[in-house]
Design a protein around this motif. Structure first.
Motif, mmCIF file in Angstrom:
data_model
loop_
_atom_site.group_PDB
_atom_site.id
_atom_site.type_symbol
_atom_site.label_atom_id
_atom_site.label_comp_id
_atom_site.label_asym_id
_atom_site.label_seq_id
_atom_site.Cartn_x
_atom_site.Cartn_y
_atom_site.Cartn_z
ATOM 1 N N LYS A 7 12.442 60.456 82.941
ATOM 2 C CA LYS A 7 12.889 59.402 82.021
ATOM 3 C C LYS A 7 14.125 59.914 81.270
ATOM 4 C CE LYS A 7 9.266 56.555 82.403
ATOM 5 N NZ LYS A 7 9.365 55.282 83.060
ATOM 6 N N VAL A 8 14.917 58.982 80.724
ATOM 7 C CA VAL A 8 16.090 59.365 79.927
ATOM 8 C C VAL A 8 15.921 58.805 78.514
ATOM 9 C CG1 VAL A 8 18.594 59.179 79.703
ATOM 10 C CG2 VAL A 8 17.557 59.379 81.976
ATOM 11 N N ALA A 9 16.107 59.682 77.520
ATOM 12 C CA ALA A 9 15.863 59.279 76.127
ATOM 13 C C ALA A 9 17.050 59.631 75.238
ATOM 14 C CB ALA A 9 14.615 59.992 75.594
ATOM 15 N N ILE A 10 17.237 58.809 74.205
ATOM 16 C CA ILE A 10 18.157 59.140 73.103
ATOM 17 C C ILE A 10 17.285 59.385 71.881
ATOM 18 C CG2 ILE A 10 19.865 58.197 71.478
ATOM 19 C CD1 ILE A 10 20.958 56.474 73.795
ATOM 20 N N LEU A 80 18.751 54.411 80.851
ATOM 21 C CA LEU A 80 18.146 54.790 79.573
ATOM 22 C C LEU A 80 16.761 54.142 79.491
ATOM 23 C CD1 LEU A 80 18.364 56.066 76.708
ATOM 24 C CD2 LEU A 80 19.298 53.876 75.928
ATOM 25 N N ASP A 81 15.751 54.962 79.230
ATOM 26 C CA ASP A 81 14.375 54.449 79.172
ATOM 27 C C ASP A 81 13.815 54.410 77.757
ATOM 28 O OD1 ASP A 81 13.693 54.521 82.224
ATOM 29 O OD2 ASP A 81 14.623 56.442 81.785
ATOM 30 N N ILE A 82 14.294 55.323 76.899
ATOM 31 C CA ILE A 82 13.656 55.487 75.587
ATOM 32 C C ILE A 82 14.732 55.653 74.509
ATOM 33 C CG2 ILE A 82 12.144 56.975 74.204
ATOM 34 C CD1 ILE A 82 11.035 58.025 76.990
ATOM 35 N N LEU A 83 14.649 54.842 73.464
ATOM 36 C CA LEU A 83 15.535 55.017 72.300
ATOM 37 C C LEU A 83 14.677 55.346 71.083
ATOM 38 C CD1 LEU A 83 18.154 54.787 70.637
ATOM 39 C CD2 LEU A 83 17.723 52.318 70.471
ATOM 40 N N VAL A 84 14.945 56.500 70.456
ATOM 41 C CA VAL A 84 14.235 56.850 69.220
ATOM 42 C C VAL A 84 15.248 56.840 68.078
ATOM 43 C CG1 VAL A 84 12.768 58.513 68.015
ATOM 44 C CG2 VAL A 84 12.598 58.284 70.503
ATOM 45 N N HIS A 120 23.585 48.272 71.006
ATOM 46 C CA HIS A 120 24.380 48.911 72.068
ATOM 47 C C HIS A 120 23.500 49.441 73.206
ATOM 48 C CE1 HIS A 120 27.748 48.697 69.261
ATOM 49 N NE2 HIS A 120 28.530 49.019 70.273
ATOM 50 N N ALA A 121 22.277 49.873 72.867
ATOM 51 C CA ALA A 121 21.396 50.467 73.896
ATOM 52 C C ALA A 121 20.639 49.410 74.691
ATOM 53 C CB ALA A 121 20.405 51.427 73.234
ATOM 54 N N LEU A 122 20.504 48.222 74.115
ATOM 55 C CA LEU A 122 19.619 47.210 74.718
ATOM 56 C C LEU A 122 19.917 46.839 76.179
ATOM 57 C CD1 LEU A 122 18.383 44.493 72.228
ATOM 58 C CD2 LEU A 122 17.048 45.798 73.890
ATOM 59 N N PRO A 123 21.188 46.685 76.570
ATOM 60 C CA PRO A 123 21.412 46.346 77.989
ATOM 61 C C PRO A 123 20.752 47.353 78.928
ATOM 62 C CG PRO A 123 23.424 46.032 76.720
ATOM 63 C CD PRO A 123 22.441 46.673 75.786
ATOM 64 N N LEU A 124 20.844 48.646 78.594
ATOM 65 C CA LEU A 124 20.239 49.676 79.450
ATOM 66 C C LEU A 124 18.717 49.655 79.335
ATOM 67 C CD1 LEU A 124 22.684 52.653 78.732
ATOM 68 C CD2 LEU A 124 22.447 51.403 80.877
ATOM 69 N N ILE A 125 18.212 49.469 78.116
ATOM 70 C CA ILE A 125 16.757 49.457 77.889
ATOM 71 C C ILE A 125 16.129 48.252 78.615
ATOM 72 C CG2 ILE A 125 15.005 49.051 76.087
ATOM 73 C CD1 ILE A 125 15.882 51.840 75.800
ATOM 74 N N LEU A 126 16.836 47.119 78.610
ATOM 75 C CA LEU A 126 16.325 45.927 79.297
ATOM 76 C C LEU A 126 16.277 46.164 80.810
ATOM 77 C CD1 LEU A 126 18.133 43.153 77.233
ATOM 78 C CD2 LEU A 126 15.655 43.406 77.473
ATOM 79 N N VAL A 173 9.885 45.061 77.399
ATOM 80 C CA VAL A 173 10.307 46.170 76.524
ATOM 81 C C VAL A 173 9.354 46.256 75.326
ATOM 82 C CG1 VAL A 173 12.153 46.964 74.962
ATOM 83 C CG2 VAL A 173 12.725 46.015 77.210
ATOM 84 N N ARG A 174 8.833 47.458 75.072
ATOM 85 C CA ARG A 174 7.940 47.665 73.919
ATOM 86 C C ARG A 174 8.724 48.269 72.754
ATOM 87 N NH1 ARG A 174 4.552 51.319 74.075
ATOM 88 N NH2 ARG A 174 5.365 52.570 75.777
ATOM 89 N N VAL A 175 8.373 47.856 71.536
ATOM 90 C CA VAL A 175 9.043 48.378 70.336
ATOM 91 C C VAL A 175 7.964 48.747 69.312
ATOM 92 C CG1 VAL A 175 10.815 47.951 68.586
ATOM 93 C CG2 VAL A 175 10.898 46.700 70.747
ATOM 94 N N ASN A 176 7.977 49.991 68.862
ATOM 95 C CA ASN A 176 6.989 50.447 67.876
ATOM 96 C C ASN A 176 7.673 51.272 66.796
ATOM 97 O OD1 ASN A 176 4.304 49.580 69.039
ATOM 98 N ND2 ASN A 176 5.171 50.667 70.806
ATOM 99 N N ALA A 177 6.920 51.602 65.774
ATOM 100 C CA ALA A 177 7.458 52.453 64.698
ATOM 101 C C ALA A 177 6.435 53.500 64.304
ATOM 102 C CB ALA A 177 7.828 51.592 63.483
ATOM 103 N N LEU A 178 6.951 54.587 63.758
ATOM 104 C CA LEU A 178 6.109 55.629 63.168
ATOM 105 C C LEU A 178 6.301 55.569 61.658
ATOM 106 C CD1 LEU A 178 7.004 58.681 65.448
ATOM 107 C CD2 LEU A 178 4.974 57.214 65.575
#
Ligand code: NAP
Length: 245
Positions: A7-10, A80-84, A120-126, A173-178
């Protein structure tokens, strides 16, 4: 089997504290991780700990930096699979002392940069049907004195998380928070208190935590790993508190 194999993450703010622990945990689980921050030395140290971690130096409140991060990911990995959205700052001031410039500084990083990088990341995340993880704080729902700019910003982050989760669920696409409580990182070092007074202040906070201690960044990273992994495939719009009780 690695939980984030290939996977690829930021991870923004990956040079220290929670961001570093998340980047290292993800890399150990097989992910390629691009971290970002303003200071090169700490980013270099994180990257030196695992060859799967690389970095971009820059201020994420600036669109140029965000474009640089996205371009680095595209050029290096093409996906891109993961944006933190982890980079954050916690000003400590009573409202009687807050200026509108203080507000701008807190909201530029804790809110605006999160929205800007996400857009900016959404096109890749989608494309990858990936996932987004935002850093809130327990203060978003349990505000404390002298933190209004911070807890106000994090409250926005929690509602963005839930709104984006609803909108993006049909697109896979899943979106969560810590929402961490008190975690031992540099964020606690920005204080005008003497070392003795700072220790007394922190001891007082620890005494109010049911487990009687601050959390460790690695304990936050473990929950982050779960939330971005397929093990959390039916979890979206959630805010996970990590507070020692
Ligand atoms: N520690 C806690 O008790 C706690 C509790 C609740 C929530 N959180 C949240 O957890 C997240 C991580 O904080 P932390 O505790 O790990 O603190 P930290 O060690 O101070 O990490 C903050 C990171 O953000 C980066 N950063 C700050 N401003 C930036 C900017 N303009 N552009 C790019 N990067 C920037 C910093 O790197 P540079 O300075 O090099 O830019 C640093 O690596 C934050 O969102 C914070 O609000 C922490």
């Amino acid at each position: 089997m690695e939980k984030l194999h290939e996977k690829v993450a930021i991870v923004t703010g990956g040079g220290s504290g929670i961001g570093r622990a998340i980047a290292q945990r993800f890399a150990r689980e097989g992910a390629y991780v691009v971290i970002a921050g303003r200071k090169e030395q700490p980013l270099q140290e994180t990257a030196a700990s695992d060859e799967k971690i690389s970095y971009v130096v820059g201020d994420v409140t600036k669109t140029e930096t965000i474009e640089e991060i996205i371009n680095a990911v595209k050029e290096k990995y093409g996906r891109l699979d993961i944006l933190v959205n982890n980079a954050g700052w916690c000003p400590v001031q009573p409202i009687t002392e807050v200026t509108i410039e203080d507000y701008d500084q807190a909201f530029d990083l804790d809110v605006r940069a999160v929205v800007n990088l996400t857009i900016h990341a959404l096109p890749l995340i989608l494309q990858s049907k990936g996932t987004i993880l935002n850093l809130s704080s327990t203060g978003a729902t349990h505000p404390a004195a002298n933190l209004s700019m911070y807890v106000g910003a994090k409250a926005a982050i929690e509602n963005f998380t839930k709104s984006w989760a609803i909108e993006l669920a049909p697109k896979g696409v899943r979106v969560n928070a810590l929402a961490p409580g008190a975690i031992r990182t540099n964020i606690w070092n920005v204080t005008d208190l003497s070392p003795e007074a700072a220790k007394a202040h922190e001891d007082g906070i620890a005494a109010g935590i049911p487990m009687g201690r601050f959390g460790r960044p690695e304990e936050v990273a473990n929950v982050a790993l779960f939330l971005v992994s397929d093990e959390a495939s039916y979890v979206s719009g959630a805010v996970y508190s990590i507070t020692g009780g």
